[in-house]
Design a protein around this motif. Sequence first.
Motif, PDB file in Angstrom:
ATOM      1  N   GLY A   1       0.801  -1.235   0.000  1.00 46.92           N
ATOM      2  CA  GLY A   1       0.000   0.000   0.000  1.00 46.92           C
ATOM      3  C   GLY A   1       0.824   1.271   0.000  1.00 46.92           C
ATOM      4  N   VAL A   2       2.145   1.164   0.199  1.00 49.30           N
ATOM      5  CA  VAL A   2       2.981   2.378   0.207  1.00 49.30           C
ATOM      6  C   VAL A   2       3.317   2.750  -1.239  1.00 49.30           C
ATOM      7  CG1 VAL A   2       5.191   3.349   0.922  1.00 49.30           C
ATOM      8  CG2 VAL A   2       3.939   1.836   2.467  1.00 49.30           C
ATOM      9  N   PRO A   3       3.011   3.999  -1.652  1.00 48.64           N
ATOM     10  CA  PRO A   3       3.267   4.356  -3.048  1.00 48.64           C
ATOM     11  C   PRO A   3       4.763   4.394  -3.381  1.00 48.64           C
ATOM     12  CG  PRO A   3       2.395   6.244  -1.823  1.00 48.64           C
ATOM     13  CD  PRO A   3       2.343   5.064  -0.899  1.00 48.64           C
TER      14      PRO A   3
ATOM     15  N   GLY B   1       0.104  13.079  -0.631  1.00 47.04           N
ATOM     16  CA  GLY B   1      -0.700  13.225   0.587  1.00 47.04           C
ATOM     17  C   GLY B   1      -0.639  12.006   1.486  1.00 47.04           C
ATOM     18  N   VAL B   2       0.518  11.346   1.531  1.00 46.75           N
ATOM     19  CA  VAL B   2       0.659  10.140   2.355  1.00 46.75           C
ATOM     20  C   VAL B   2       1.754  10.363   3.408  1.00 46.75           C
ATOM     21  CG1 VAL B   2      -0.118   8.551   0.545  1.00 46.75           C
ATOM     22  CG2 VAL B   2       2.314   9.166   0.696  1.00 46.75           C
ATOM     23  N   ASP B   3       1.808   9.449   4.387  1.00 47.37           N
ATOM     24  CA  ASP B   3       2.823   9.552   5.444  1.00 47.37           C
ATOM     25  C   ASP B   3       4.158   8.963   5.013  1.00 47.37           C
ATOM     26  OD1 ASP B   3       0.842  10.478   7.012  1.00 47.37           O
ATOM     27  OD2 ASP B   3       0.391   8.543   7.940  1.00 47.37           O
ATOM     28  N   THR B   4       4.082   7.959   4.127  1.00 51.51           N
ATOM     29  CA  THR B   4       5.270   7.174   3.795  1.00 51.51           C
ATOM     30  C   THR B   4       5.331   6.932   2.289  1.00 51.51           C
ATOM     31  OG1 THR B   4       4.912   6.014   5.892  1.00 51.51           O
ATOM     32  CG2 THR B   4       6.505   5.037   4.387  1.00 51.51           C
TER      33      THR B   4
ATOM     34  N   LYS C   1       7.776  10.178   5.546  1.00 48.50           N
ATOM     35  CA  LYS C   1       8.780   9.143   5.796  1.00 48.50           C
ATOM     36  C   LYS C   1       9.196   8.538   4.450  1.00 48.50           C
ATOM     37  CE  LYS C   1       9.621   4.864   8.281  1.00 48.50           C
ATOM     38  NZ  LYS C   1       9.022   3.706   8.919  1.00 48.50           N
ATOM     39  N   VAL C   2      10.484   8.618   4.159  1.00 48.00           N
ATOM     40  CA  VAL C   2      10.980   8.155   2.855  1.00 48.00           C
ATOM     41  C   VAL C   2      11.779   6.879   3.059  1.00 48.00           C
ATOM     42  CG1 VAL C   2      12.411   8.748   0.849  1.00 48.00           C
ATOM     43  CG2 VAL C   2      11.068  10.544   2.010  1.00 48.00           C
ATOM     44  N   ILE C   3      11.302   5.793   2.467  1.00 48.48           N
ATOM     45  CA  ILE C   3      12.013   4.508   2.572  1.00 48.48           C
ATOM     46  C   ILE C   3      12.778   4.274   1.266  1.00 48.48           C
ATOM     47  CG2 ILE C   3      11.730   2.003   2.822  1.00 48.48           C
ATOM     48  CD1 ILE C   3       9.072   2.638   4.309  1.00 48.48           C
ATOM     49  N   ASP C   4      14.082   4.032   1.399  1.00 46.40           N
ATOM     50  CA  ASP C   4      14.905   3.819   0.205  1.00 46.40           C
ATOM     51  C   ASP C   4      14.533   2.524  -0.511  1.00 46.40           C
ATOM     52  OD1 ASP C   4      16.803   6.040   0.205  1.00 46.40           O
ATOM     53  OD2 ASP C   4      17.512   5.193   2.101  1.00 46.40           O
ATOM     54  N   LEU C   5      14.428   2.610  -1.823  1.00 39.09           N
ATOM     55  CA  LEU C   5      14.285   1.395  -2.614  1.00 39.09           C
ATOM     56  C   LEU C   5      15.639   0.697  -2.743  1.00 39.09           C
ATOM     57  CD1 LEU C   5      11.844   2.785  -5.301  1.00 39.09           C
ATOM     58  CD2 LEU C   5      11.385   0.799  -3.860  1.00 39.09           C
TER      59      LEU C   5
ATOM     60  N   ASP D   1      17.508  11.690   0.704  1.00 45.80           N
ATOM     61  CA  ASP D   1      17.828  12.538   1.865  1.00 45.80           C
ATOM     62  C   ASP D   1      17.331  13.969   1.650  1.00 45.80           C
ATOM     63  OD1 ASP D   1      19.046  10.630   3.430  1.00 45.80           O
ATOM     64  OD2 ASP D   1      21.065  11.031   2.668  1.00 45.80           O
ATOM     65  N   TYR D   2      17.485  14.441   0.436  1.00 45.19           N
ATOM     66  CA  TYR D   2      17.017  15.797   0.107  1.00 45.19           C
ATOM     67  C   TYR D   2      15.505  15.894   0.328  1.00 45.19           C
ATOM     68  CZ  TYR D   2      15.921  19.835  -2.887  1.00 45.19           C
ATOM     69  OH  TYR D   2      15.459  21.033  -3.369  1.00 45.19           O
ATOM     70  N   VAL D   3      14.775  14.862  -0.095  1.00 44.88           N
ATOM     71  CA  VAL D   3      13.316  14.852   0.092  1.00 44.88           C
ATOM     72  C   VAL D   3      12.976  14.782   1.587  1.00 44.88           C
ATOM     73  CG1 VAL D   3      11.172  13.591  -0.397  1.00 44.88           C
ATOM     74  CG2 VAL D   3      12.920  13.828  -2.176  1.00 44.88           C
ATOM     75  N   ARG D   4      13.720  13.934   2.327  1.00 44.41           N
ATOM     76  CA  ARG D   4      13.491  13.846   3.780  1.00 44.41           C
ATOM     77  C   ARG D   4      13.665  15.210   4.444  1.00 44.41           C
ATOM     78  NH1 ARG D   4      16.787   9.173   3.112  1.00 44.41           N
ATOM     79  NH2 ARG D   4      15.399   7.377   3.092  1.00 44.41           N
TER      80      ARG D   4
END
Length: 322
Positions: free
Chosen positions: A110-112, A144-147, A167-171, A158-161
């Motif tokens: 569900g995380v885009p 419009g999401v949290d993650t 919350k940005v999870i690395d691919l 990191d720039y986006v964070r």
Amino acid sequence: MVSQDFNELQKRILELKHEKKVLILAHNYQTIDIQEIADFVGDSLQLARKSAESNGYNSILFAGVRFMAEMAAVLSPKLPVYIPDPRALCPLAACLDAERIREKKKEYPGVPVVVYVNTTAEAKSEADMICTSGSAVEVVESLGVDTVLFGPDANLADYVRKHTSVKVIDLNEEGHCYVHNKFDREMFLDMKAKYPDSVAIAHPECPIEVQDVADMVGSTGMMAKTVAESDAKVFLIATEMGMVQQLQKQNPDKTIIPIYDAAVCRQMKKHTLEKILNVLENFPEENRVTVPDIYIPHIREILEKMNKVRGQGPPVPVEAHS
Ligand code: SF4
């Protein structure tokens, strides 16, 4: 008419491109001799847009790395797209394949997924959104999401964070552009101390420690705009050397200084005038860049979504939709 400033090889290329109606697009990181014979020079998105405006041409020659030529093939599906050296592959794009994205999606249901434009067409086919370095923050916030799952560039993540609360999870945590990852904070601060009145600009593919001490962080397009419009006279630039040379050429009244003059993308520099001439003379099949039809509608859709986020029109000519 051919300018006397061009060398013999450039003149021959210019004659052939007019005769055979070839649109030549060159990335900012190409050498100046290639930039000089191109119809347009720009970043990957600017060139993608130009490839979509290719009415009146018989083919496109794309002096950039393969994922960029793939974008041209997606946006201009009626024209054959050629690359001067088919071995010009971006290692950053190569470090994120579709299978890794599918695994991450299973891990984080569900995380885009937002992918950087520096990805293969196959990887883009697995993404919910696409972004450039200049649009990454807006694109992530627009969801419009949290993650989000984001990649492949961990420095851009990191720039986006830094600029969002998402919350940005690395691919791929190891995903870096080896050219921009060479810059470090000390070399940046040393140059700032040496040129205290300068404006220091870093690309967001540089490590976050470098971004933190830059006066401005932005894409190559943003660098070009800033240097052209600023009243400052000296600029320190942290990006690939082809861009530094282009900025100096376009702003002869200003001083453009590379932070690190060994920041050279070997893949971009695989292209030469001789290889461009070879394509214009022979159109070799091995230099043709294609994208499987199955990926094209989805990639066009996510590109249009990104352009809507940025308040820009779709890069795709209406008649090209099928
Ligand atoms: S400069 Fe970096 S991101 Fe750009 S093509 Fe070269 S390796 Fe890839």
